[in-house]
Design a protein around this motif. Structure first.
Motif, PDB file in Angstrom:
ATOM      1  N   LEU A  47       1.003  -1.279  -0.097  1.00 34.47           N
ATOM      2  CA  LEU A  47       0.163  -0.102   0.162  1.00 34.47           C
ATOM      3  C   LEU A  47       0.962   1.173   0.045  1.00 34.47           C
ATOM      4  CD1 LEU A  47      -2.778   1.337   0.153  1.00 34.47           C
ATOM      5  CD2 LEU A  47      -2.707   0.999   2.553  1.00 34.47           C
ATOM      6  N   GLY A  48       1.807   1.218   0.868  1.00 36.51           N
ATOM      7  CA  GLY A  48       2.891   2.355   0.912  1.00 36.51           C
ATOM      8  C   GLY A  48       3.465   2.521  -0.494  1.00 36.51           C
ATOM      9  N   LEU A  49       3.943   1.498  -1.272  1.00 34.85           N
ATOM     10  CA  LEU A  49       4.619   1.642  -2.551  1.00 34.85           C
ATOM     11  C   LEU A  49       3.653   2.307  -3.688  1.00 34.85           C
ATOM     12  CD1 LEU A  49       6.666  -1.556  -2.831  1.00 34.85           C
ATOM     13  CD2 LEU A  49       7.657   0.843  -2.545  1.00 34.85           C
ATOM     14  N   VAL A  50       2.521   1.767  -3.537  1.00 37.64           N
ATOM     15  CA  VAL A  50       1.369   2.403  -4.511  1.00 37.64           C
ATOM     16  C   VAL A  50       1.255   3.820  -4.057  1.00 37.64           C
ATOM     17  CG1 VAL A  50      -0.986   2.320  -5.206  1.00 37.64           C
ATOM     18  CG2 VAL A  50       0.274   0.103  -4.935  1.00 37.64           C
ATOM     19  N   THR A  51       1.079   4.219  -2.854  1.00 41.74           N
ATOM     20  CA  THR A  51       0.340   5.610  -2.380  1.00 41.74           C
ATOM     21  C   THR A  51       1.821   6.336  -2.851  1.00 41.74           C
ATOM     22  OG1 THR A  51      -0.852   4.841  -0.618  1.00 41.74           O
ATOM     23  CG2 THR A  51       0.145   7.004  -0.575  1.00 41.74           C
ATOM     24  N   MET A  52       3.196   5.973  -2.512  1.00 40.20           N
ATOM     25  CA  MET A  52       4.024   6.798  -2.901  1.00 40.20           C
ATOM     26  C   MET A  52       4.319   6.888  -4.296  1.00 40.20           C
ATOM     27  SD  MET A  52       6.316   8.756  -1.795  1.00 40.20           S
ATOM     28  CE  MET A  52       6.729   8.519   0.102  1.00 40.20           C
ATOM     29  N   SER A  53       4.329   5.896  -5.155  1.00 40.87           N
ATOM     30  CA  SER A  53       4.306   5.930  -6.578  1.00 40.87           C
ATOM     31  C   SER A  53       3.226   7.012  -7.121  1.00 40.87           C
ATOM     32  CB  SER A  53       3.933   4.791  -7.200  1.00 40.87           C
ATOM     33  OG  SER A  53       4.949   3.573  -7.090  1.00 40.87           O
TER      34      SER A  53
ATOM     35  N   LEU B  90       1.837   9.528  -5.427  1.00 39.50           N
ATOM     36  CA  LEU B  90       2.312  10.756  -4.862  1.00 39.50           C
ATOM     37  C   LEU B  90       3.620  11.466  -5.966  1.00 39.50           C
ATOM     38  CD1 LEU B  90       1.940  10.931  -1.047  1.00 39.50           C
ATOM     39  CD2 LEU B  90       0.656  12.197  -2.732  1.00 39.50           C
ATOM     40  N   GLY B  91       4.451  10.498  -5.988  1.00 42.30           N
ATOM     41  CA  GLY B  91       5.650  10.738  -6.865  1.00 42.30           C
ATOM     42  C   GLY B  91       5.294  11.333  -8.485  1.00 42.30           C
ATOM     43  N   TYR B  92       4.366  10.445  -8.864  1.00 40.18           N
ATOM     44  CA  TYR B  92       3.641  10.837 -10.451  1.00 40.18           C
ATOM     45  C   TYR B  92       3.095  12.247 -10.293  1.00 40.18           C
ATOM     46  CZ  TYR B  92       0.945  10.685 -14.284  1.00 40.18           C
ATOM     47  OH  TYR B  92       0.314  11.329 -15.830  1.00 40.18           O
ATOM     48  N   VAL B  93       2.407  12.468  -9.227  1.00 39.54           N
ATOM     49  CA  VAL B  93       1.480  13.718  -9.083  1.00 39.54           C
ATOM     50  C   VAL B  93       2.550  14.820  -8.965  1.00 39.54           C
ATOM     51  CG1 VAL B  93       0.058  15.379  -7.642  1.00 39.54           C
ATOM     52  CG2 VAL B  93      -0.638  12.987  -8.127  1.00 39.54           C
ATOM     53  N   PHE B  94       3.709  14.464  -8.088  1.00 40.23           N
ATOM     54  CA  PHE B  94       4.742  15.905  -8.189  1.00 40.23           C
ATOM     55  C   PHE B  94       5.668  16.093  -9.238  1.00 40.23           C
ATOM     56  CE2 PHE B  94       2.873  15.598  -3.793  1.00 40.23           C
ATOM     57  CZ  PHE B  94       2.683  17.002  -3.485  1.00 40.23           C
ATOM     58  N   THR B  95       5.906  14.887  -9.764  1.00 42.35           N
ATOM     59  CA  THR B  95       7.018  14.816 -10.821  1.00 42.35           C
ATOM     60  C   THR B  95       6.529  14.928 -12.313  1.00 42.35           C
ATOM     61  OG1 THR B  95       7.378  12.414 -11.093  1.00 42.35           O
ATOM     62  CG2 THR B  95       8.528  13.707  -9.546  1.00 42.35           C
ATOM     63  N   GLY B  96       5.311  14.240 -12.435  1.00 39.31           N
ATOM     64  CA  GLY B  96       4.656  14.105 -13.852  1.00 39.31           C
ATOM     65  C   GLY B  96       5.143  12.731 -14.578  1.00 39.31           C
ATOM     66  N   SER B  97       6.046  11.962 -13.849  1.00 40.77           N
ATOM     67  CA  SER B  97       6.684  10.847 -14.438  1.00 40.77           C
ATOM     68  C   SER B  97       6.542   9.694 -13.562  1.00 40.77           C
ATOM     69  CB  SER B  97       8.197  11.230 -14.681  1.00 40.77           C
ATOM     70  OG  SER B  97       8.691  10.181 -14.774  1.00 40.77           O
ATOM     71  N   LEU B  98       5.912   8.543 -14.235  1.00 34.60           N
ATOM     72  CA  LEU B  98       5.685   7.066 -13.613  1.00 34.60           C
ATOM     73  C   LEU B  98       7.195   6.829 -13.257  1.00 34.60           C
ATOM     74  CD1 LEU B  98       2.870   5.592 -15.701  1.00 34.60           C
ATOM     75  CD2 LEU B  98       2.954   6.483 -13.545  1.00 34.60           C
ATOM     76  N   THR B  99       8.195   6.730 -14.270  1.00 38.43           N
ATOM     77  CA  THR B  99       9.380   6.155 -13.721  1.00 38.43           C
ATOM     78  C   THR B  99       9.880   6.968 -12.433  1.00 38.43           C
ATOM     79  OG1 THR B  99      10.190   5.716 -15.924  1.00 38.43           O
ATOM     80  CG2 THR B  99      11.551   5.880 -14.552  1.00 38.43           C
ATOM     81  N   SER B 100       9.992   8.061 -12.416  1.00 35.83           N
ATOM     82  CA  SER B 100      10.345   9.099 -11.253  1.00 35.83           C
ATOM     83  C   SER B 100       9.565   8.659  -9.773  1.00 35.83           C
ATOM     84  CB  SER B 100      10.465  10.460 -11.466  1.00 35.83           C
ATOM     85  OG  SER B 100      11.019  10.814 -12.586  1.00 35.83           O
ATOM     86  N   GLY B 101       8.295   8.599 -10.114  1.00 37.28           N
ATOM     87  CA  GLY B 101       7.483   8.271  -9.088  1.00 37.28           C
ATOM     88  C   GLY B 101       7.927   6.950  -8.544  1.00 37.28           C
ATOM     89  N   GLY B 102       8.190   5.676  -9.540  1.00 37.04           N
ATOM     90  CA  GLY B 102       8.418   4.542  -9.030  1.00 37.04           C
ATOM     91  C   GLY B 102       9.776   4.324  -8.336  1.00 37.04           C
ATOM     92  N   ILE B 103      10.661   5.185  -9.006  1.00 30.29           N
ATOM     93  CA  ILE B 103      12.155   5.156  -8.201  1.00 30.29           C
ATOM     94  C   ILE B 103      11.808   5.701  -6.642  1.00 30.29           C
ATOM     95  CG2 ILE B 103      14.184   6.268  -8.331  1.00 30.29           C
ATOM     96  CD1 ILE B 103      14.279   5.890 -11.344  1.00 30.29           C
ATOM     97  N   LEU B 104      11.144   6.836  -6.799  1.00 29.46           N
ATOM     98  CA  LEU B 104      10.815   7.450  -5.323  1.00 29.46           C
ATOM     99  C   LEU B 104      10.089   6.577  -4.307  1.00 29.46           C
ATOM    100  CD1 LEU B 104      11.094  10.060  -3.735  1.00 29.46           C
ATOM    101  CD2 LEU B 104       8.661  10.431  -4.701  1.00 29.46           C
ATOM    102  N   ALA B 105       9.319   5.844  -4.849  1.00 24.42           N
ATOM    103  CA  ALA B 105       8.535   4.779  -4.022  1.00 24.42           C
ATOM    104  C   ALA B 105       9.502   3.942  -3.474  1.00 24.42           C
ATOM    105  CB  ALA B 105       7.425   4.266  -4.833  1.00 24.42           C
ATOM    106  N   VAL B 106      10.187   3.298  -4.340  1.00 27.10           N
ATOM    107  CA  VAL B 106      11.219   1.943  -4.119  1.00 27.10           C
ATOM    108  C   VAL B 106      12.181   2.740  -3.060  1.00 27.10           C
ATOM    109  CG1 VAL B 106      12.641   0.579  -4.874  1.00 27.10           C
ATOM    110  CG2 VAL B 106      10.596   0.580  -6.093  1.00 27.10           C
ATOM    111  N   SER B 107      12.813   3.682  -3.521  1.00 27.59           N
ATOM    112  CA  SER B 107      13.795   4.300  -2.636  1.00 27.59           C
ATOM    113  C   SER B 107      13.447   4.726  -1.199  1.00 27.59           C
ATOM    114  CB  SER B 107      14.394   5.668  -3.010  1.00 27.59           C
ATOM    115  OG  SER B 107      14.806   5.346  -4.357  1.00 27.59           O
ATOM    116  N   SER B 108      11.997   5.176  -1.156  1.00 22.88           N
ATOM    117  CA  SER B 108      11.509   5.430   0.184  1.00 22.88           C
ATOM    118  C   SER B 108      11.185   4.201   0.971  1.00 22.88           C
ATOM    119  CB  SER B 108      10.134   6.083  -0.091  1.00 22.88           C
ATOM    120  OG  SER B 108       9.581   6.540   1.142  1.00 22.88           O
ATOM    121  N   GLY B 109      10.759   3.189   0.332  1.00 16.96           N
ATOM    122  CA  GLY B 109      10.551   1.883   1.021  1.00 16.96           C
ATOM    123  C   GLY B 109      11.859   1.321   1.537  1.00 16.96           C
TER     124      GLY B 109
END
Length: 82
Positions: free
Chosen positions: A17-23, A25-44
Motif C-alpha cells: 500500500l505504501g509503494l502504491v501511495t508513494m508512486s 504521489l511521486g507521479y503527481v509531483f513529478t509527472g513521471s511514472l518512472t520518477s514516481g516509482g523510483i521515489l517509492a522504491v527508494s522510500s521503501g
C-alpha cells in the motif's frame, strides 16, 4: 497474540500500500511514472532500514516496559478458553 504468518501478511500488505501511495504521489509531483516509482522504491528501502534502527534503539529503552507475568491455567485465560 497473532501468528508470525499474520504479522508477515500485514507487513507485506502495508508495504505494498505504501509503494502504491508513494508512486502515485511521486507521479503527481513529478509527472513521471518512472520518477514516481523510483521515489517509492527508494522510500521503501530507506524507511525499512530506518525502522530497523529505530526498533533496535527502542529495544534498549526500558521505560514503559512491564514484564509479562504467567497466568495460572484456572484464571480463564488458558489455552482452553473459547
Amino acid at each position: 497474540m497473532e501468528t508470525r504468518m499474520r504479522s508477515l501478511t500485514k507487513a507485506t500488505s502495508w508495504q505494498g500500500l505504501g509503494l502504491v501511495t508513494m508512486s502515485a504521489l511521486g507521479y503527481v509531483f513529478t509527472g513521471s511514472l518512472t520518477s514516481g516509482g523510483i521515489l517509492a522504491v527508494s522510500s521503501g528501502i530507506v524507511g525499512f532500514c530506518v525502522y530497523l534502527v529505530h526498533e533496535r534503539l527502542w529495544a534498549g529503552v526500558r521505560w514503559g516496559w512491564h514484564p509479562v507475568e504467567e497466568r495460572r491455567r484456572d484464571d480463564g485465560w488458558g489455552p482452553g478458553r473459547a
